[in-house]
Motif scaffolding. Structure first.
Motif, PDB file in Angstrom:
ATOM      1  N   ASP A 103      45.454  69.244  27.179  1.00 47.60           N
ATOM      2  CA  ASP A 103      46.138  68.645  28.322  1.00 47.60           C
ATOM      3  C   ASP A 103      47.628  68.977  28.294  1.00 47.60           C
ATOM      4  O   ASP A 103      48.468  68.141  28.605  1.00 47.60           O
ATOM      5  N   LYS A 104      47.962  70.203  27.942  1.00 46.39           N
ATOM      6  CA  LYS A 104      49.362  70.589  27.841  1.00 46.39           C
ATOM      7  C   LYS A 104      49.964  70.792  29.228  1.00 46.39           C
ATOM      8  O   LYS A 104      49.267  71.133  30.174  1.00 46.39           O
ATOM      9  N   GLU A 105      51.250  70.589  29.316  1.00 43.92           N
ATOM     10  CA  GLU A 105      51.958  70.736  30.575  1.00 43.92           C
ATOM     11  C   GLU A 105      52.886  71.944  30.515  1.00 43.92           C
ATOM     12  O   GLU A 105      53.432  72.272  29.456  1.00 43.92           O
ATOM     13  N   TYR A 106      53.077  72.592  31.672  1.00 41.22           N
ATOM     14  CA  TYR A 106      53.999  73.713  31.730  1.00 41.22           C
ATOM     15  C   TYR A 106      55.423  73.230  31.492  1.00 41.22           C
ATOM     16  O   TYR A 106      55.849  72.204  32.021  1.00 41.22           O
ATOM     17  N   ALA A 107      56.145  73.989  30.708  1.00 39.17           N
ATOM     18  CA  ALA A 107      57.545  73.676  30.461  1.00 39.17           C
ATOM     19  C   ALA A 107      58.389  74.231  31.597  1.00 39.17           C
ATOM     20  O   ALA A 107      58.106  75.319  32.112  1.00 39.17           O
ATOM     21  N   PRO A 108      59.413  73.521  32.006  1.00 37.41           N
ATOM     22  CA  PRO A 108      60.296  74.077  33.045  1.00 37.41           C
ATOM     23  C   PRO A 108      61.056  75.280  32.508  1.00 37.41           C
ATOM     24  O   PRO A 108      61.234  75.441  31.296  1.00 37.41           O
ATOM     25  N   LEU A 109      61.494  76.124  33.413  1.00 38.25           N
ATOM     26  CA  LEU A 109      62.294  77.284  33.018  1.00 38.25           C
ATOM     27  C   LEU A 109      63.570  76.848  32.310  1.00 38.25           C
ATOM     28  O   LEU A 109      64.213  75.873  32.706  1.00 38.25           O
ATOM     29  N   GLN A 110      63.903  77.570  31.266  1.00 39.73           N
ATOM     30  CA  GLN A 110      65.168  77.353  30.580  1.00 39.73           C
ATOM     31  C   GLN A 110      66.098  78.519  30.892  1.00 39.73           C
ATOM     32  O   GLN A 110      65.669  79.675  30.924  1.00 39.73           O
ATOM     33  N   THR A 111      67.345  78.206  31.117  1.00 46.40           N
ATOM     34  CA  THR A 111      68.339  79.245  31.369  1.00 46.40           C
ATOM     35  C   THR A 111      68.996  79.630  30.057  1.00 46.40           C
ATOM     36  O   THR A 111      69.652  78.800  29.424  1.00 46.40           O
ATOM     37  N   LYS A 112      68.778  80.873  29.650  1.00 47.90           N
ATOM     38  CA  LYS A 112      69.310  81.335  28.373  1.00 47.90           C
ATOM     39  C   LYS A 112      70.249  82.519  28.616  1.00 47.90           C
ATOM     40  O   LYS A 112      69.985  83.367  29.467  1.00 47.90           O
ATOM     41  N   THR A 113      71.329  82.558  27.865  1.00 45.65           N
ATOM     42  CA  THR A 113      72.250  83.678  27.929  1.00 45.65           C
ATOM     43  C   THR A 113      72.055  84.547  26.701  1.00 45.65           C
ATOM     44  O   THR A 113      72.238  84.082  25.572  1.00 45.65           O
ATOM     45  N   PHE A 114      71.645  85.792  26.932  1.00 45.00           N
ATOM     46  CA  PHE A 114      71.428  86.738  25.848  1.00 45.00           C
ATOM     47  C   PHE A 114      72.612  87.691  25.768  1.00 45.00           C
ATOM     48  O   PHE A 114      73.105  88.172  26.799  1.00 45.00           O
ATOM     49  N   ALA A 115      73.045  87.974  24.546  1.00 45.01           N
ATOM     50  CA  ALA A 115      74.082  88.978  24.327  1.00 45.01           C
ATOM     51  C   ALA A 115      73.409  90.315  24.056  1.00 45.01           C
ATOM     52  O   ALA A 115      72.538  90.423  23.191  1.00 45.01           O
TER      53      ALA A 115
END
Length: 579
Positions: A246-258
């Motif tokens: 019964d897992k739920e989708y995680a919301p999008l995370q905003t990540k900054t990649f170098a």
């Protein structure tokens, strides 16, 4: 490509594959016919060109490893783990996908193009225009093949254009390979017919194909050469908030990649290369090399428009043909139990993840019409059931009448009001499946004639936007970004929101992920921007369907195939991490 297929049977009778007992970069002149047997005429020149195109279709991309080898190793693409296999999990060693589709197939295409070019150059009974166009097409195909391979393998051998018995060819630097690619493409752009020329044959490469690919080649080098530490914002993250049934989708995370260093591109001048990318993209936009435009979205993926001006270079195929086929329709759409039927017999496995789907505005046609929202497989016939996607409040109510909390809201309406009980499955059965390859001549056969686009005009527009962004021309970049977004009814980008170069750069890269999904583009964007490892590992292990996305340094390049290492004495070591 109609004329190509008229000639195919004859061409294959006299033009053989160029694989050999020595190495795959060998060209065996004894196995090929001479001018005396083919003739010296316009018809003969066209036969040589056709035979070269047939190598692209038959040997490189007709088997199940295409589009797998170019597409399946990316953050937003997914499917059943049995289909993605060890390759999809990041183990490229010993994979026939890598060996046959790119290395063996690529060098076979190049060898055939070299041989055809020599024969056509020596012809006496053809006009200069016919000769130039034919040789231009061959130069384009060589540039295209080397571009695919240098992105995948890094330093690679350049096959001698002249006849030779020295098949032990060393790997050339990435910079040297790109110089050879751009030389061939620049010459091709001046030699080939434009798509507006009455002599141009639809389905072939044209002058605009070469000019557009040049823009992409320069942008690829430019991005890879950008300074280490350049910031790119990516919306990503783990697919679920919890584990279990019964897992739920995680919301999008905003990540900054170098940005990390991209090996082989460190000494290149990013600004100069972006200026070249902008120059060539602008030549296409201004009509210098032909007439190109964006199709209306409702027309974009129609079979009848597969050679319309937006499609600058496309892999054309033949419906039901055992040889000149691809598995694109079967893998992305699935073939039906009967033509025009409601039930998928088999296939329809490969799609995009929920995080990709969540990148879009709700009204964007690329998910409203470009993603399947309901479908049925043959095992659901007797139970009168089907799948729906995505598992959002809107689609759950439309499909079932229940909201996501299980509360009864209303009777299903709209497209779901057909008496079928639709449900959602939290596994590889329910992904964001594209509709790009649905329109085929016969949707009930495994080898349907889905045509795969390697270069579209939308790509040229976004390359131009990217180049202008990096050259400091934000207003121009936003204008051309919005040309693509307008076609899809997406919310327009504006300078107030994209008020830094990092934000604008990131928006353009994300737009590419949305526009060219399931077109074998995403992996190579991540690689050239030096964020492949960060993007893949941000998923945190497995994606929506359980495909392992953890990656290491060795995954930045494909391994040189073992047979090449065993026979080509000039190559003494493999790419880092592969043995």
């Amino acid at each position: 490509m109609k004329k190509i297929y008229v000639y195919l049977t004859f061409c294959l009778a006299f033009i053989v594959c160029t694989t050999s007992c020595n190495s795959w970069i060998e060209e065996n002149p004894d196995g090929l016919v001479t001018d005396e047997r083919v003739g010296d005429s316009q018809d003969a020149a066209e036969q040589w060109v056709t035979g070269t195109y047939s190598k692209l279709i038959y040997d490189m991309f007709c088997w199940g490893y295409f589009p797998r080898v170019l597409e399946f190793d990316a953050d937003y693409i997914s499917g059943p783990d049995w289909l993605f296999g060890t390759f999809g999990a990041g183990n490229f060693q010993g994979e026939s996908d890598v060996t046959d589709a790119l290395w063996k197939g690529g060098y076979g295409l190049i060898a055939r193009a070299n041989n055809a070019e020599r024969h056509i150059a020596d012809m006496k009974n053809i006009s200069d225009d016919v000769r130039n166009n034919a040789i231009g097409e061959l130069k384009f195909l060589k540039g295209f093949a080397y571009f695919l391979m240098v992105r995948a393998y890094g330093p690679i051998p350049i096959q001698p254009e002249e006849e030779t018995t020295d098949y032990n060819q060393p790997r050339q630097s990435i910079e040297t390979v790109y110089a050879y690619i751009t030389k061939n493409l620049e010459e091709a752009a001046e030699m080939m017919y434009k798509n507006t020329d009455s002599r141009y044959q639809k389905g072939h490469a044209s002058a605009g194909s070469a000019a557009g690919l040049l823009a992409k080649v320069y942008a690829t080098q430019a991005a890879a050469a950008m300074p280490v530490g350049t910031d790119i914002i990516v919306r990503t993250g783990q697919p679920y908030t919890s584990s279990g049934d019964d897992k739920e989708y995680a919301p999008l995370q905003t990540k900054t990649f170098a940005k990390s260093s991209v090996s082989g591109y460190e000494q290149m001048d990013a600004q100069a290369l972006y200026a070249k990318a902008a120059e060539w993209a602008n030549k296409v936009i201004d009509g210098e090399y032909g007439d190109y435009e964006l199709l209306a979205y409702d027309q974009l993926w129609k079979k009848a428009n597969c050679n319309a001006s937006e499609f600058m270079f496309t892999l054309n195929t033949v419906s039901g043909d055992a040889t000149y086929k691809v598995s694109v329709h079967a893998q992305y759409e699935g073939y039906m139990t009967e033509q025009g039927g409601d039930f998928i017999q088999e296939g329809g496995w490969v799609g995009c993840t929920r995080h990709w789907y969540d990148l879009f505005d709700s009204q964007d046609l690329r998910i409203v019409k470009g993603v399947k929202h309901r479908w049925r497989v043959k095992t659901q016939r007797e139970s009168n059931t089907g799948f729906y996607y995505p598992n959002t409040e809107e689609y759950s109510i439309a499909a079932t009448g229940f909201d996501l909390e299980g509360n009864w809201v209303s009777d299903p309406t709209g497209i779901y009001a057909d008496g079928v009980s639709y449900y959602y499955s939290q596994d590889a059965q329910c992904l964001a499946f594209t509709t790009k390859y649905m329109d085929v001549t016969n949707d009930a056969i495994n080898n349907a004639d889905a045509n795969f686009p390697f270069l579209r005009y939308a790509d040229v527009l976004l390359i131009y936007a990217e180049a202008q962004c990096e050259l400091g021309n934000a207003t121009e970049a936003i204008t051309y970004l919005n040309k693509v977004r307008t076609r899809s009814n997406a919310t327009l980008a504006d300078a107030a929101t994209l008020d830094t170069q990092t934000k604008l750069r990131s928006a353009i890269i994300e737009e590419r992920a949305k526009e060219f999904a399931c077109e074998a583009d995403r992996r190579w964007d991540l690689i050239r921007w030096g964020i492949y490892l960060q993007a893949m590992n941000a998923i945190g292990g497995s994606d929506d369907a359980g495909v392992m996305k953890t990656r290491q340094e060795r995954n930045l390049l494909f391994p040189i195939p073992a047979p090449e290492l065993n026979t080509n004495k000039a190559i003494t070591e493999n790419n880092p991490g592969w043995n």
